[in-house]
Design a protein around this motif. Structure first.
Motif, PDB file in Angstrom:
ATOM      1  N   LEU A 117     -20.527 -47.417 -25.625  1.00  0.00           N
ATOM      2  CA  LEU A 117     -21.473 -47.541 -24.523  1.00  0.00           C
ATOM      3  C   LEU A 117     -22.020 -46.160 -24.201  1.00  0.00           C
ATOM      4  CD1 LEU A 117     -22.866 -49.169 -22.279  1.00  0.00           C
ATOM      5  CD2 LEU A 117     -20.838 -48.779 -20.867  1.00  0.00           C
ATOM      6  N   ASP A 118     -23.326 -46.010 -24.340  1.00  0.00           N
ATOM      7  CA  ASP A 118     -24.001 -44.765 -23.979  1.00  0.00           C
ATOM      8  C   ASP A 118     -24.810 -45.018 -22.717  1.00  0.00           C
ATOM      9  OD1 ASP A 118     -23.158 -43.312 -26.306  1.00  0.00           O
ATOM     10  OD2 ASP A 118     -24.672 -44.384 -27.464  1.00  0.00           O
ATOM     11  N   ILE A 119     -24.600 -44.178 -21.722  1.00  0.00           N
ATOM     12  CA  ILE A 119     -25.319 -44.304 -20.451  1.00  0.00           C
ATOM     13  C   ILE A 119     -25.985 -42.979 -20.142  1.00  0.00           C
ATOM     14  CG2 ILE A 119     -25.077 -44.619 -17.949  1.00  0.00           C
ATOM     15  CD1 ILE A 119     -22.797 -46.545 -18.478  1.00  0.00           C
ATOM     16  N   GLY A 120     -27.246 -43.046 -19.725  1.00  0.00           N
ATOM     17  CA  GLY A 120     -27.965 -41.876 -19.232  1.00  0.00           C
ATOM     18  C   GLY A 120     -28.237 -42.076 -17.753  1.00  0.00           C
ATOM     19  N   LEU A 121     -27.621 -41.256 -16.926  1.00  0.00           N
ATOM     20  CA  LEU A 121     -27.793 -41.342 -15.478  1.00  0.00           C
ATOM     21  C   LEU A 121     -28.795 -40.264 -15.077  1.00  0.00           C
ATOM     22  CD1 LEU A 121     -26.814 -42.478 -12.745  1.00  0.00           C
ATOM     23  CD2 LEU A 121     -25.000 -40.786 -12.817  1.00  0.00           C
ATOM     24  N   ILE A 122     -29.991 -40.678 -14.679  1.00  0.00           N
ATOM     25  CA  ILE A 122     -31.055 -39.728 -14.351  1.00  0.00           C
ATOM     26  C   ILE A 122     -31.146 -39.602 -12.838  1.00  0.00           C
ATOM     27  CG2 ILE A 122     -33.508 -39.184 -14.594  1.00  0.00           C
ATOM     28  CD1 ILE A 122     -33.425 -41.028 -17.126  1.00  0.00           C
ATOM     29  N   PHE A 131     -32.634 -34.677 -13.738  1.00  0.00           N
ATOM     30  CA  PHE A 131     -31.503 -34.170 -14.504  1.00  0.00           C
ATOM     31  C   PHE A 131     -30.750 -35.381 -15.046  1.00  0.00           C
ATOM     32  CE2 PHE A 131     -26.974 -32.914 -14.575  1.00  0.00           C
ATOM     33  CZ  PHE A 131     -27.035 -31.832 -15.439  1.00  0.00           C
ATOM     34  N   THR A 132     -30.473 -35.394 -16.342  1.00  0.00           N
ATOM     35  CA  THR A 132     -29.774 -36.516 -16.963  1.00  0.00           C
ATOM     36  C   THR A 132     -28.317 -36.157 -17.215  1.00  0.00           C
ATOM     37  OG1 THR A 132     -31.794 -37.267 -18.042  1.00  0.00           O
ATOM     38  CG2 THR A 132     -29.727 -38.098 -18.940  1.00  0.00           C
ATOM     39  N   ILE A 133     -27.427 -37.028 -16.748  1.00  0.00           N
ATOM     40  CA  ILE A 133     -26.004 -36.896 -17.054  1.00  0.00           C
ATOM     41  C   ILE A 133     -25.720 -37.889 -18.178  1.00  0.00           C
ATOM     42  CG2 ILE A 133     -23.642 -37.117 -16.217  1.00  0.00           C
ATOM     43  CD1 ILE A 133     -24.731 -36.678 -13.377  1.00  0.00           C
ATOM     44  N   PRO A 134     -25.456 -37.391 -19.401  1.00  0.00           N
ATOM     45  CA  PRO A 134     -25.164 -38.309 -20.504  1.00  0.00           C
ATOM     46  C   PRO A 134     -23.688 -38.714 -20.503  1.00  0.00           C
ATOM     47  CG  PRO A 134     -25.262 -36.062 -21.328  1.00  0.00           C
ATOM     48  CD  PRO A 134     -25.545 -36.006 -19.839  1.00  0.00           C
ATOM     49  N   LEU A 135     -23.423 -39.988 -20.693  1.00  0.00           N
ATOM     50  CA  LEU A 135     -22.052 -40.502 -20.740  1.00  0.00           C
ATOM     51  C   LEU A 135     -21.881 -41.354 -21.997  1.00  0.00           C
ATOM     52  CD1 LEU A 135     -21.941 -41.738 -17.068  1.00  0.00           C
ATOM     53  CD2 LEU A 135     -20.760 -39.746 -17.953  1.00  0.00           C
ATOM     54  N   CYS A 136     -20.696 -41.307 -22.565  1.00  0.00           N
ATOM     55  CA  CYS A 136     -20.404 -42.114 -23.738  1.00  0.00           C
ATOM     56  C   CYS A 136     -18.946 -42.554 -23.670  1.00  0.00           C
ATOM     57  CB  CYS A 136     -20.653 -41.307 -25.015  1.00  0.00           C
ATOM     58  SG  CYS A 136     -20.289 -42.235 -26.519  1.00  0.00           S
ATOM     59  N   GLN A 137     -18.725 -43.809 -23.956  1.00  0.00           N
ATOM     60  CA  GLN A 137     -17.347 -44.302 -24.019  1.00  0.00           C
ATOM     61  C   GLN A 137     -17.226 -45.259 -25.191  1.00  0.00           C
ATOM     62  OE1 GLN A 137     -15.150 -45.299 -20.501  1.00  0.00           O
ATOM     63  NE2 GLN A 137     -14.352 -47.152 -21.456  1.00  0.00           N
ATOM     64  N   LYS A 138     -16.151 -45.086 -25.936  1.00  0.00           N
ATOM     65  CA  LYS A 138     -15.826 -46.005 -27.021  1.00  0.00           C
ATOM     66  C   LYS A 138     -14.575 -46.756 -26.618  1.00  0.00           C
ATOM     67  CE  LYS A 138     -17.833 -43.169 -30.617  1.00  0.00           C
ATOM     68  NZ  LYS A 138     -17.641 -42.478 -31.891  1.00  0.00           N
ATOM     69  N   GLY A 139     -14.521 -48.022 -27.007  1.00  0.00           N
ATOM     70  CA  GLY A 139     -13.352 -48.811 -26.653  1.00  0.00           C
ATOM     71  C   GLY A 139     -13.364 -50.159 -27.336  1.00  0.00           C
ATOM     72  N   GLU A 140     -12.589 -51.051 -26.778  1.00  0.00           N
ATOM     73  CA  GLU A 140     -12.436 -52.397 -27.313  1.00  0.00           C
ATOM     74  C   GLU A 140     -12.464 -53.356 -26.135  1.00  0.00           C
ATOM     75  OE1 GLU A 140      -8.509 -53.962 -29.000  1.00  0.00           O
ATOM     76  OE2 GLU A 140      -9.527 -53.056 -30.731  1.00  0.00           O
ATOM     77  N   THR A 141     -13.221 -54.431 -26.270  1.00  0.00           N
ATOM     78  CA  THR A 141     -13.274 -55.429 -25.210  1.00  0.00           C
ATOM     79  C   THR A 141     -13.229 -56.817 -25.829  1.00  0.00           C
ATOM     80  OG1 THR A 141     -14.409 -56.112 -23.187  1.00  0.00           O
ATOM     81  CG2 THR A 141     -15.805 -55.550 -25.052  1.00  0.00           C
ATOM     82  N   LYS A 142     -12.702 -57.761 -25.092  1.00  0.00           N
ATOM     83  CA  LYS A 142     -12.557 -59.132 -25.572  1.00  0.00           C
ATOM     84  C   LYS A 142     -13.895 -59.853 -25.554  1.00  0.00           C
ATOM     85  CE  LYS A 142      -8.095 -59.449 -26.218  1.00  0.00           C
ATOM     86  NZ  LYS A 142      -7.589 -59.601 -27.557  1.00  0.00           N
ATOM     87  N   LEU A 143     -14.072 -60.734 -26.526  1.00  0.00           N
ATOM     88  CA  LEU A 143     -15.184 -61.673 -26.505  1.00  0.00           C
ATOM     89  C   LEU A 143     -14.790 -62.805 -25.563  1.00  0.00           C
ATOM     90  CD1 LEU A 143     -16.106 -61.824 -30.270  1.00  0.00           C
ATOM     91  CD2 LEU A 143     -17.527 -60.936 -28.440  1.00  0.00           C
ATOM     92  N   PRO A 144     -15.756 -63.483 -24.959  1.00  0.00           N
ATOM     93  CA  PRO A 144     -15.399 -64.586 -24.079  1.00  0.00           C
ATOM     94  C   PRO A 144     -14.786 -65.746 -24.866  1.00  0.00           C
ATOM     95  CG  PRO A 144     -17.771 -64.470 -24.380  1.00  0.00           C
ATOM     96  CD  PRO A 144     -17.187 -63.250 -25.032  1.00  0.00           C
ATOM     97  N   SER A 145     -13.831 -66.397 -24.243  1.00  0.00           N
ATOM     98  CA  SER A 145     -13.208 -67.587 -24.864  1.00  0.00           C
ATOM     99  C   SER A 145     -13.902 -68.832 -24.314  1.00  0.00           C
ATOM    100  CB  SER A 145     -11.731 -67.622 -24.527  1.00  0.00           C
ATOM    101  OG  SER A 145     -11.545 -67.785 -23.139  1.00  0.00           O
TER     102      SER A 145
END
Length: 151
Positions: A117-122, A131-145
């Motif tokens: 997930l890449d987020i740019g907070l302007i 001013f842009t604060i760049p954020l990035c997170q890698k992870g794992e999430t469940k698919l809906p059942s």
């Protein structure tokens, strides 16, 4: 001309030393299934070092899995950052069903997806401007059942 260059360098140096807001993605989790998409909610904590609130111009995001973008969007004018405090922002990521189905075929074994997930907070900082604060997170999430779809 030399005096003007010195003045520019001084101002640039002082602006570079100014404290700036900082942010971090604290959570990304499945939220719900709706008619058009599956929704994930990203929570972002933003710390404002200034004694005045700061307007947020927009938040843009890109949600990727298996090296391809599966969702992106822009949240215009999401409010302001609280003065001298931390503000929790919620970024709703909508992934179309057809993308989820194609991902599910690839990952049937464990029913989760690896994501980035890449987020740019302007934000609009006084004197500096946007001013842009760049954020990035890698992870794992469940698919809906199936049970998630009927709740």
């Amino acid at each position: 001309m030399e005096l003007l260059d010195k003045a520019k360098n001084y101002v640039t140096e002082k602006i570079g030393e100014m404290p700036k807001p900082t942010a971090s993605i604290t959570d990304v989790d499945f939220k719900r299934v709706c008619r058009e998409s599956v929704e994930y909610l990203a929570k972002v904590n933003v710390s404002n070092p200034y004694s005045t609130s700061i307007p947020i111009c927009e938040i843009n995001y890109s949600f990727k899995s298996a090296a391809r973008e599966i969702a992106s969007g822009i949240i215009p004018d999401p409010g302001s950052l609280k003065a001298s405090d931390t503000t929790l922002l919620e970024v709703l990521v909508k992934v179309p069903h057809n993308i989820i189905i194609s991902l599910a075929k690839d990952i049937c074994a464990d029913w989760d997806i690896d994501y980035q997930l890449d987020i740019g907070l302007i934000i609009d900082l006084p004197v500096i401007g946007n001013f842009t604060i760049p954020l990035c997170q890698k992870g794992e999430t469940k698919l809906p059942s199936l049970s998630d779809m009927f709740v």
